[in-house]
Design an enzyme around this catalytic site. Sequence first.
Site, PDB file in Angstrom:
ATOM      1  N   GLU A 277      -9.497  -5.488   2.363  1.00 32.81           N
ATOM      2  CA  GLU A 277      -9.923  -4.635   3.482  1.00 32.81           C
ATOM      3  C   GLU A 277     -11.426  -4.416   3.487  1.00 32.81           C
ATOM      4  O   GLU A 277     -12.024  -4.204   4.532  1.00 32.81           O
ATOM      5  CB  GLU A 277      -9.198  -3.276   3.421  1.00 32.81           C
ATOM      6  N   HIS A 306       3.772 -18.705 -16.082  1.00 30.65           N
ATOM      7  CA  HIS A 306       4.979 -19.491 -15.808  1.00 30.65           C
ATOM      8  C   HIS A 306       5.252 -19.539 -14.317  1.00 30.65           C
ATOM      9  O   HIS A 306       6.386 -19.738 -13.893  1.00 30.65           O
ATOM     10  CB  HIS A 306       6.157 -18.888 -16.575  1.00 30.65           C
ATOM     11  N   LYS A 419      -2.658  -0.595  13.803  1.00 24.67           N
ATOM     12  CA  LYS A 419      -2.053   0.746  13.895  1.00 24.67           C
ATOM     13  C   LYS A 419      -1.918   1.147  15.366  1.00 24.67           C
ATOM     14  O   LYS A 419      -0.894   1.650  15.798  1.00 24.67           O
ATOM     15  CB  LYS A 419      -2.932   1.783  13.179  1.00 24.67           C
TER      16      LYS A 419
HETATM   17  O1  PA5 Z   1      -8.030   1.806   2.880  1.00 25.85           O
HETATM   18  C1  PA5 Z   1      -7.686   2.208   3.983  1.00 25.85           C
HETATM   19  O2  PA5 Z   1      -8.441   2.861   4.710  1.00 25.85           O
HETATM   20  C2  PA5 Z   1      -6.266   1.979   4.494  1.00 25.85           C
HETATM   21  O3  PA5 Z   1      -5.553   1.056   3.740  1.00 25.85           O
HETATM   22  C3  PA5 Z   1      -5.499   3.295   4.498  1.00 25.85           C
HETATM   23  O4  PA5 Z   1      -5.444   3.809   3.192  1.00 25.85           O
HETATM   24  C4  PA5 Z   1      -4.087   3.139   5.059  1.00 25.85           C
HETATM   25  O5  PA5 Z   1      -4.116   2.516   6.303  1.00 25.85           O
HETATM   26  C5  PA5 Z   1      -3.426   4.499   5.177  1.00 25.85           C
HETATM   27  O6  PA5 Z   1      -4.210   5.342   5.968  1.00 25.85           O
HETATM   28  P1  PA5 Z   1      -4.091   6.907   5.903  1.00 25.85           P
HETATM   29  O7  PA5 Z   1      -4.451   7.361   4.541  1.00 25.85           O
HETATM   30  O8  PA5 Z   1      -5.002   7.402   6.955  1.00 25.85           O
HETATM   31  O9  PA5 Z   1      -2.652   7.234   6.219  1.00 25.85           O
END
Ligand code: PA5
Length: 442
Positions: A277, A306, A419
Amino acid sequence: MPKLDARYLESRRIGRENGLEVEDELKAWAGGLEAAHRALLERSRDPGAMLGWIHLPEATEEARVILRYRQGTAWAREVVVLGIGGSALGARALYQALAPADPPARLHFVDHTDPGPIARLMAGLDPERTLVLAVSKSGGTAETLAALLVFHRWLEDALGEGWREHLAAVTDPERGPLRAYARAQGLAAFSVPPDVGGRFSVFSPVGLVPLAFAGVAIEDLLMGARRANARAREEAAQSALFLYLLERHRGKRVHVLMPYGKRLEGVADWFVQLHAESLGKARDRRGSRVHLGPTPLAALGPTDQHSLLQLLREGPNDKLVAMVRAEDPGEDLRLPELPGLPAAGYLFGKTLAQLQDAEARGTALALAEAGRPVLTLTIPAVDAPSLGDLLQFLMWQTAFLGELYGINAFDQPGVELAKTYTYALMGREGYEEVRRRLEGEA
Ligand code: PA5
Protein backbone atom coordinates in the site's frame (compact mmCIF):
# COMPACT_ATOMS: atom_id res chain seq x y z
CA MET A 1 17.64 -2.04 15.23
CA PRO A 2 18.06 -5.43 13.55
CA LYS A 3 21.62 -6.22 12.52
CA LEU A 4 21.86 -6.03 8.78
CA ASP A 5 23.92 -8.75 7.11
CA ALA A 6 24.49 -7.79 3.49
CA ARG A 7 27.22 -10.39 2.89
CA TYR A 8 25.40 -11.89 -0.03
CA LEU A 9 25.00 -8.50 -1.58
CA GLU A 10 28.62 -7.52 -1.07
CA SER A 11 29.84 -10.55 -2.93
CA ARG A 12 28.13 -9.27 -6.02
CA ARG A 13 27.77 -6.08 -7.89
CA ILE A 14 24.39 -4.60 -7.21
CA GLY A 15 25.03 -1.18 -8.58
CA ARG A 16 24.12 0.76 -11.60
CA GLU A 17 25.50 0.10 -15.06
CA ASN A 18 28.98 1.18 -13.91
CA GLY A 19 29.00 -1.79 -11.52
CA LEU A 20 29.59 -0.11 -8.17
CA GLU A 21 29.88 -2.34 -5.13
CA VAL A 22 27.78 -2.11 -1.98
CA GLU A 23 30.28 -0.06 0.02
CA ASP A 24 30.71 2.38 -2.86
CA GLU A 25 26.96 2.71 -3.23
CA LEU A 26 26.59 3.51 0.45
CA LYS A 27 29.24 6.21 0.14
CA ALA A 28 27.75 7.60 -3.05
CA TRP A 29 24.28 7.82 -1.52
CA ALA A 30 25.26 8.94 2.00
CA GLY A 31 24.27 12.55 1.36
CA GLY A 32 20.98 11.55 -0.26
CA LEU A 33 20.03 9.28 2.62
CA GLU A 34 20.95 11.96 5.12
CA ALA A 35 18.74 14.45 3.30
CA ALA A 36 15.88 11.94 3.11
CA HIS A 37 16.11 11.33 6.85
CA ARG A 38 16.08 15.05 7.59
CA ALA A 39 13.16 15.61 5.23
CA LEU A 40 11.10 12.86 6.87
CA LEU A 41 11.76 14.23 10.35
CA GLU A 42 10.91 17.76 9.27
CA ARG A 43 7.74 16.71 7.50
CA SER A 44 6.70 14.69 10.57
CA ARG A 45 5.72 17.99 12.20
CA ASP A 46 3.18 18.62 9.44
CA PRO A 47 -0.05 16.75 10.33
CA GLY A 48 -0.98 16.42 6.65
CA ALA A 49 2.20 14.46 5.89
CA MET A 50 0.95 11.39 7.83
CA LEU A 51 4.29 10.84 9.50
CA GLY A 52 2.94 10.76 13.06
CA TRP A 53 4.03 7.10 13.36
CA ILE A 54 7.56 8.33 13.94
CA HIS A 55 6.52 9.83 17.27
CA LEU A 56 4.17 7.07 18.50
CA PRO A 57 6.91 5.27 20.47
CA GLU A 58 7.26 8.34 22.69
CA ALA A 59 3.56 8.16 23.74
CA THR A 60 4.27 6.30 26.97
CA GLU A 61 1.44 8.02 28.87
CA GLU A 62 -1.01 6.52 26.35
CA ALA A 63 0.38 3.06 27.16
CA ARG A 64 -0.25 3.66 30.87
CA VAL A 65 -3.86 4.74 30.18
CA ILE A 66 -4.37 1.55 28.18
CA LEU A 67 -2.93 -0.59 30.97
CA ARG A 68 -5.25 1.07 33.50
CA TYR A 69 -8.23 0.38 31.23
CA ARG A 70 -7.16 -3.24 31.04
CA GLN A 71 -7.00 -3.48 34.83
CA GLY A 72 -10.53 -2.13 35.04
CA THR A 73 -11.82 -4.73 32.59
CA ALA A 74 -10.02 -7.74 33.99
CA TRP A 75 -13.18 -9.85 33.45
CA ALA A 76 -12.32 -9.87 29.71
CA ARG A 77 -10.78 -13.26 28.93
CA GLU A 78 -11.56 -13.04 25.22
CA VAL A 79 -11.09 -9.97 23.02
CA VAL A 80 -12.66 -9.88 19.57
CA VAL A 81 -10.88 -7.36 17.35
CA LEU A 82 -13.11 -6.07 14.56
CA GLY A 83 -10.76 -4.41 12.08
CA ILE A 84 -9.14 -5.01 8.72
CA GLY A 85 -5.85 -4.19 6.96
CA GLY A 86 -3.74 -1.88 9.08
CA SER A 87 -6.34 -2.12 11.83
CA ALA A 88 -5.61 -5.83 12.35
CA LEU A 89 -2.36 -7.05 10.80
CA GLY A 90 0.11 -5.46 13.23
CA ALA A 91 -1.73 -6.55 16.36
CA ARG A 92 -2.12 -10.05 14.96
CA ALA A 93 1.58 -10.32 14.07
CA LEU A 94 2.66 -9.24 17.54
CA TYR A 95 0.08 -11.40 19.28
CA GLN A 96 1.38 -14.41 17.39
CA ALA A 97 4.98 -13.55 18.21
CA LEU A 98 4.71 -12.40 21.80
CA ALA A 99 1.60 -13.57 23.65
CA PRO A 100 2.37 -15.83 26.60
CA ALA A 101 1.29 -19.46 26.37
CA ASP A 102 -1.68 -18.79 28.66
CA PRO A 103 -2.56 -15.16 27.92
CA PRO A 104 -4.78 -13.22 30.32
CA ALA A 105 -7.11 -12.75 27.32
CA ARG A 106 -7.14 -14.51 23.98
CA LEU A 107 -7.44 -12.35 20.87
CA HIS A 108 -9.70 -13.19 17.93
CA PHE A 109 -9.40 -11.18 14.73
CA VAL A 110 -12.42 -10.62 12.52
CA ASP A 111 -10.85 -9.11 9.40
CA HIS A 112 -13.14 -10.69 6.84
CA THR A 113 -16.79 -11.06 5.93
CA ASP A 114 -17.09 -14.85 5.88
CA PRO A 115 -20.25 -15.62 7.87
CA GLY A 116 -19.37 -19.20 8.83
CA PRO A 117 -16.23 -18.46 10.88
CA ILE A 118 -17.92 -15.45 12.49
CA ALA A 119 -20.95 -17.50 13.54
CA ARG A 120 -18.67 -20.23 14.90
CA LEU A 121 -16.60 -17.69 16.81
CA MET A 122 -19.68 -16.23 18.48
CA ALA A 123 -21.00 -19.69 19.29
CA GLY A 124 -17.77 -20.51 21.12
CA LEU A 125 -17.54 -17.34 23.21
CA ASP A 126 -19.12 -16.38 26.51
CA PRO A 127 -20.38 -12.76 26.12
CA GLU A 128 -19.94 -12.17 29.88
CA ARG A 129 -16.19 -12.65 29.49
CA THR A 130 -15.80 -11.06 26.05
CA LEU A 131 -14.73 -7.57 25.08
CA VAL A 132 -15.45 -6.52 21.49
CA LEU A 133 -13.04 -3.94 20.15
CA ALA A 134 -14.07 -2.09 16.97
CA VAL A 135 -10.91 -0.74 15.34
CA SER A 136 -11.12 1.61 12.38
CA LYS A 137 -9.11 4.75 11.70
CA SER A 138 -11.73 6.13 9.31
CA GLY A 139 -14.56 4.68 11.36
CA GLY A 140 -16.44 3.81 8.19
CA THR A 141 -14.89 0.67 6.67
CA ALA A 142 -17.69 -1.63 5.52
CA GLU A 143 -16.22 -4.92 6.76
CA THR A 144 -15.64 -3.51 10.24
CA LEU A 145 -19.03 -1.81 10.51
CA ALA A 146 -20.76 -4.99 9.31
CA ALA A 147 -18.96 -7.02 11.99
CA LEU A 148 -19.89 -4.34 14.54
CA LEU A 149 -23.58 -4.71 13.68
CA VAL A 150 -23.37 -8.46 14.16
CA PHE A 151 -21.40 -8.37 17.42
CA HIS A 152 -23.42 -5.53 18.88
CA ARG A 153 -26.61 -7.59 18.43
CA TRP A 154 -24.89 -10.62 19.94
CA LEU A 155 -23.83 -8.63 23.02
CA GLU A 156 -27.17 -6.90 23.47
CA ASP A 157 -29.13 -10.13 23.15
CA ALA A 158 -26.98 -11.70 25.86
CA LEU A 159 -26.32 -8.78 28.20
CA GLY A 160 -29.14 -6.28 27.67
CA GLU A 161 -28.05 -2.76 28.63
CA GLY A 162 -24.79 -4.23 29.92
CA TRP A 163 -23.52 -4.49 26.31
CA ARG A 164 -21.94 -1.04 26.58
CA GLU A 165 -19.28 -2.26 29.00
CA HIS A 166 -18.33 -4.96 26.50
CA LEU A 167 -17.82 -2.81 23.43
CA ALA A 168 -14.98 -0.32 22.94
CA ALA A 169 -13.71 1.62 19.95
CA VAL A 170 -10.33 2.63 18.54
CA THR A 171 -10.73 5.34 15.94
CA ASP A 172 -10.02 8.94 14.92
CA PRO A 173 -10.30 11.34 17.89
CA GLU A 174 -12.93 13.53 16.22
CA ARG A 175 -14.10 12.29 12.87
CA GLY A 176 -15.95 9.35 11.40
CA PRO A 177 -19.05 7.28 12.14
CA LEU A 178 -17.39 5.06 14.76
CA ARG A 179 -16.30 8.04 16.85
CA ALA A 180 -19.78 9.56 16.63
CA TYR A 181 -21.35 6.25 17.63
CA ALA A 182 -18.99 5.69 20.56
CA ARG A 183 -19.68 9.21 21.80
CA ALA A 184 -23.44 8.89 21.49
CA GLN A 185 -23.45 5.55 23.31
CA GLY A 186 -20.90 6.52 25.96
CA LEU A 187 -18.50 3.73 25.00
CA ALA A 188 -14.87 3.51 26.03
CA ALA A 189 -12.86 4.85 23.09
CA PHE A 190 -9.19 5.28 22.22
CA SER A 191 -7.77 7.58 19.58
CA VAL A 192 -5.63 6.95 16.54
CA PRO A 193 -3.76 10.22 15.93
CA PRO A 194 -5.05 11.89 12.75
CA ASP A 195 -1.55 11.93 11.25
CA VAL A 196 -1.08 8.15 11.53
CA GLY A 197 -2.33 5.92 8.71
CA GLY A 198 -3.65 2.38 9.19
CA ARG A 199 -0.57 0.37 8.21
CA PHE A 200 1.67 2.61 10.33
CA SER A 201 -0.58 2.45 13.40
CA VAL A 202 0.60 -0.66 15.22
CA PHE A 203 2.17 1.38 18.06
CA SER A 204 -0.97 3.48 18.52
CA PRO A 205 -3.98 2.10 20.46
CA VAL A 206 -4.76 0.09 17.30
CA GLY A 207 -2.08 -2.38 18.34
CA LEU A 208 -1.50 -1.50 21.96
CA VAL A 209 -5.04 -1.99 23.29
CA PRO A 210 -5.53 -5.59 22.13
CA LEU A 211 -1.93 -6.51 22.87
CA ALA A 212 -2.21 -5.18 26.43
CA PHE A 213 -5.18 -7.50 27.00
CA ALA A 214 -3.12 -10.41 25.68
CA GLY A 215 -0.40 -9.74 28.26
CA VAL A 216 2.19 -8.38 25.80
CA ALA A 217 4.63 -5.93 27.39
CA ILE A 218 3.48 -2.88 25.42
CA GLU A 219 5.89 -0.49 27.13
CA ASP A 220 8.78 -2.71 25.99
CA LEU A 221 7.45 -2.66 22.45
CA LEU A 222 7.57 1.13 22.50
CA MET A 223 11.07 1.07 23.98
CA GLY A 224 12.21 -1.14 21.09
CA ALA A 225 10.57 1.15 18.56
CA ARG A 226 12.41 4.14 20.08
CA ARG A 227 15.66 2.27 19.44
CA ALA A 228 14.72 1.97 15.78
CA ASN A 229 14.01 5.71 15.68
CA ALA A 230 17.41 6.49 17.10
CA ARG A 231 19.20 4.47 14.39
CA ALA A 232 16.87 5.02 11.44
CA ARG A 233 19.55 6.75 9.43
CA GLU A 234 21.72 3.61 9.68
CA GLU A 235 20.36 0.14 8.88
CA ALA A 236 16.85 1.18 7.81
CA ALA A 237 18.17 3.70 5.30
CA GLN A 238 20.85 1.29 4.07
CA SER A 239 18.46 -1.59 3.57
CA ALA A 240 16.05 0.70 1.71
CA LEU A 241 18.89 1.73 -0.57
CA PHE A 242 19.77 -1.92 -1.33
CA LEU A 243 16.16 -2.74 -2.10
CA TYR A 244 15.83 0.34 -4.27
CA LEU A 245 19.03 -0.24 -6.27
CA LEU A 246 18.33 -3.91 -6.76
CA GLU A 247 14.83 -3.15 -7.99
CA ARG A 248 15.71 -0.21 -10.20
CA HIS A 249 18.96 -1.44 -11.69
CA ARG A 250 18.95 -5.21 -11.42
CA GLY A 251 15.27 -5.95 -11.98
CA LYS A 252 14.61 -7.45 -8.53
CA ARG A 253 10.95 -6.53 -8.58
CA VAL A 254 9.80 -9.02 -5.96
CA HIS A 255 10.79 -8.42 -2.34
CA VAL A 256 10.40 -11.51 -0.22
CA LEU A 257 10.35 -11.25 3.56
CA MET A 258 11.18 -14.65 4.99
CA PRO A 259 11.30 -14.81 8.77
CA TYR A 260 12.61 -18.01 10.28
CA GLY A 261 10.30 -19.18 13.05
CA LYS A 262 6.59 -19.81 13.14
CA ARG A 263 6.08 -17.05 15.71
CA LEU A 264 7.21 -14.49 13.13
CA GLU A 265 4.83 -15.59 10.38
CA GLY A 266 2.45 -12.67 10.92
CA VAL A 267 5.31 -10.16 10.59
CA ALA A 268 5.66 -11.14 6.93
CA ASP A 269 1.91 -10.63 6.34
CA TRP A 270 2.08 -7.23 8.01
CA PHE A 271 5.13 -6.34 5.87
CA VAL A 272 3.28 -7.24 2.65
CA GLN A 273 0.54 -4.72 3.39
CA LEU A 274 3.06 -2.10 4.50
CA HIS A 275 5.04 -2.28 1.27
CA ALA A 276 2.16 -2.92 -1.12
CA GLU A 277 0.00 0.00 0.00
CA SER A 278 2.87 2.37 0.62
CA LEU A 279 4.93 1.79 -2.50
CA GLY A 280 2.48 0.64 -5.17
CA LYS A 281 1.68 4.00 -6.70
CA ALA A 282 0.49 5.26 -10.09
CA ARG A 283 1.93 8.75 -9.68
CA ASP A 284 5.01 10.30 -8.15
CA ARG A 285 4.93 13.34 -5.87
CA ARG A 286 5.00 15.70 -8.85
CA GLY A 287 1.92 14.01 -10.30
CA SER A 288 3.66 12.22 -13.21
CA ARG A 289 2.53 8.72 -14.08
CA VAL A 290 5.03 6.18 -12.78
CA HIS A 291 3.29 2.89 -11.84
CA LEU A 292 5.95 2.00 -9.33
CA GLY A 293 6.32 -0.49 -6.55
CA PRO A 294 8.16 -3.74 -5.92
CA THR A 295 5.85 -6.70 -5.25
CA PRO A 296 6.16 -7.83 -1.62
CA LEU A 297 5.86 -11.52 -0.93
CA ALA A 298 5.49 -13.26 2.43
CA ALA A 299 7.41 -16.47 3.04
CA LEU A 300 8.14 -18.50 6.14
CA GLY A 301 11.30 -20.37 6.94
CA PRO A 302 11.80 -23.25 6.98
CA THR A 303 8.26 -24.16 5.87
CA ASP A 304 8.58 -22.44 2.48
CA GLN A 305 11.88 -24.12 1.77
CA HIS A 306 9.53 -26.90 0.76
CA SER A 307 7.32 -24.63 -1.32
CA LEU A 308 8.63 -21.32 -2.63
CA LEU A 309 12.36 -21.93 -2.44
CA GLN A 310 12.65 -23.83 -5.71
CA LEU A 311 11.16 -20.83 -7.52
CA LEU A 312 13.23 -18.33 -5.55
CA ARG A 313 16.47 -20.08 -6.47
CA GLU A 314 15.82 -21.26 -9.98
CA GLY A 315 12.86 -19.30 -11.31
CA PRO A 316 13.04 -15.80 -12.82
CA ASN A 317 15.92 -13.88 -11.30
CA ASP A 318 13.69 -10.99 -10.26
CA LYS A 319 13.58 -11.49 -6.50
CA LEU A 320 15.40 -10.31 -3.42
CA VAL A 321 15.04 -12.33 -0.23
CA ALA A 322 15.26 -10.64 3.17
CA MET A 323 15.48 -13.22 5.94
CA VAL A 324 14.71 -12.48 9.57
CA ARG A 325 16.27 -14.59 12.29
CA ALA A 326 16.49 -14.33 16.07
CA GLU A 327 19.88 -14.76 17.74
CA ASP A 328 18.39 -16.15 20.94
CA PRO A 329 15.66 -18.69 20.16
CA GLY A 330 14.29 -18.55 23.72
CA GLU A 331 12.66 -21.84 24.53
CA ASP A 332 14.40 -24.73 22.77
CA LEU A 333 13.95 -28.47 22.46
CA ARG A 334 16.77 -31.00 22.40
CA LEU A 335 16.46 -33.81 19.88
CA PRO A 336 16.77 -37.14 21.70
CA GLU A 337 18.37 -40.25 20.29
CA LEU A 338 16.16 -42.80 18.60
CA PRO A 339 18.21 -46.00 18.22
CA GLY A 340 15.97 -47.52 15.55
CA LEU A 341 16.38 -44.49 13.25
CA PRO A 342 20.09 -44.15 12.35
CA ALA A 343 19.19 -41.93 9.38
CA ALA A 344 18.39 -39.20 11.90
CA GLY A 345 21.69 -39.71 13.71
CA TYR A 346 23.08 -36.35 12.60
CA LEU A 347 20.25 -34.72 14.57
CA PHE A 348 20.74 -36.57 17.86
CA GLY A 349 21.76 -34.26 20.68
CA LYS A 350 21.26 -31.09 18.63
CA THR A 351 18.33 -28.74 19.19
CA LEU A 352 15.40 -27.57 17.08
CA ALA A 353 16.74 -24.01 17.19
CA GLN A 354 20.10 -25.23 15.86
CA LEU A 355 18.30 -26.94 12.99
CA GLN A 356 16.29 -23.80 12.24
CA ASP A 357 19.44 -21.70 12.18
CA ALA A 358 21.22 -24.15 9.88
CA GLU A 359 18.21 -24.02 7.56
CA ALA A 360 18.38 -20.22 7.38
CA ARG A 361 22.13 -20.17 6.73
CA GLY A 362 22.01 -23.03 4.25
CA THR A 363 19.17 -21.43 2.32
CA ALA A 364 20.94 -18.06 2.17
CA LEU A 365 23.99 -19.80 0.72
CA ALA A 366 21.96 -21.81 -1.80
CA LEU A 367 20.27 -18.61 -2.99
CA ALA A 368 23.48 -16.59 -3.14
CA GLU A 369 25.29 -19.28 -5.14
CA ALA A 370 22.56 -18.98 -7.74
CA GLY A 371 23.11 -15.23 -7.91
CA ARG A 372 19.98 -14.40 -5.91
CA PRO A 373 20.53 -11.48 -3.53
CA VAL A 374 19.93 -12.18 0.14
CA LEU A 375 19.84 -9.82 3.10
CA THR A 376 19.62 -11.10 6.65
CA LEU A 377 18.06 -9.11 9.47
CA THR A 378 19.11 -10.49 12.84
CA ILE A 379 17.13 -9.54 15.91
CA PRO A 380 18.39 -10.39 19.40
CA ALA A 381 15.32 -12.45 20.39
CA VAL A 382 11.61 -12.90 19.77
CA ASP A 383 10.69 -10.50 22.56
CA ALA A 384 8.85 -7.20 22.85
CA PRO A 385 11.85 -4.83 22.56
CA SER A 386 13.19 -6.68 19.49
CA LEU A 387 9.83 -6.83 17.75
CA GLY A 388 9.14 -3.15 18.53
CA ASP A 389 12.49 -2.38 16.97
CA LEU A 390 11.94 -4.63 13.93
CA LEU A 391 8.52 -3.25 13.03
CA GLN A 392 9.54 0.38 13.44
CA PHE A 393 12.68 -0.42 11.40
CA LEU A 394 10.50 -1.79 8.58
CA MET A 395 8.32 1.34 8.71
CA TRP A 396 11.42 3.50 8.38
CA GLN A 397 12.68 1.32 5.53
CA THR A 398 9.34 1.86 3.75
CA ALA A 399 9.49 5.62 4.32
CA PHE A 400 13.03 5.77 2.91
CA LEU A 401 11.90 3.76 -0.11
CA GLY A 402 9.12 6.29 -0.63
CA GLU A 403 11.72 9.08 -0.64
CA LEU A 404 14.00 7.21 -3.05
CA TYR A 405 11.13 6.55 -5.46
CA GLY A 406 9.86 10.11 -5.05
CA ILE A 407 6.33 8.98 -4.18
CA ASN A 408 3.90 9.59 -1.34
CA ALA A 409 4.20 6.41 0.73
CA PHE A 410 1.46 7.47 3.12
CA ASP A 411 -1.70 7.48 1.04
CA GLN A 412 -3.66 4.62 -0.55
CA PRO A 413 -5.94 5.98 -3.29
CA GLY A 414 -6.48 2.53 -4.81
CA VAL A 415 -7.77 1.14 -1.52
CA GLU A 416 -10.08 4.13 -1.05
CA LEU A 417 -11.53 3.77 -4.55
CA ALA A 418 -12.45 0.11 -4.03
CA LYS A 419 -14.06 1.08 -0.69
CA THR A 420 -16.16 3.73 -2.45
CA TYR A 421 -17.32 1.23 -5.10
CA THR A 422 -18.21 -1.29 -2.40
CA TYR A 423 -20.27 1.27 -0.47
CA ALA A 424 -22.08 2.25 -3.67
CA LEU A 425 -22.87 -1.36 -4.58
CA MET A 426 -24.28 -1.87 -1.10
CA GLY A 427 -26.69 1.00 -1.62
CA ARG A 428 -24.86 4.15 -0.61
CA GLU A 429 -24.61 7.12 -3.01
CA GLY A 430 -23.34 6.36 -6.53
CA TYR A 431 -25.05 2.97 -6.91
CA GLU A 432 -26.32 3.58 -10.46
CA GLU A 433 -23.00 4.91 -11.68
CA VAL A 434 -21.01 1.95 -10.31
CA ARG A 435 -23.56 -0.54 -11.62
CA ARG A 436 -23.25 0.98 -15.13
CA ARG A 437 -19.48 0.68 -14.90
CA LEU A 438 -19.70 -2.95 -13.80
CA GLU A 439 -21.93 -3.71 -16.74
CA GLY A 440 -19.48 -1.95 -19.05
CA GLU A 441 -16.70 -4.19 -17.72
CA ALA A 442 -18.74 -7.37 -18.15
O1 PA5 B 1 -3.28 1.08 5.79
C1 PA5 B 1 -4.40 1.50 5.52
O2 PA5 B 1 -4.67 2.70 5.55
C2 PA5 B 1 -5.54 0.54 5.21
O3 PA5 B 1 -5.12 -0.76 4.98
C3 PA5 B 1 -6.54 0.52 6.36
O4 PA5 B 1 -5.89 0.10 7.53
C4 PA5 B 1 -7.74 -0.38 6.08
O5 PA5 B 1 -8.32 -0.05 4.86
C5 PA5 B 1 -8.76 -0.24 7.19
O6 PA5 B 1 -9.13 1.10 7.33
P1 PA5 B 1 -9.77 1.66 8.65
O7 PA5 B 1 -8.80 1.51 9.76
O8 PA5 B 1 -10.11 3.07 8.34
O9 PA5 B 1 -11.01 0.84 8.90
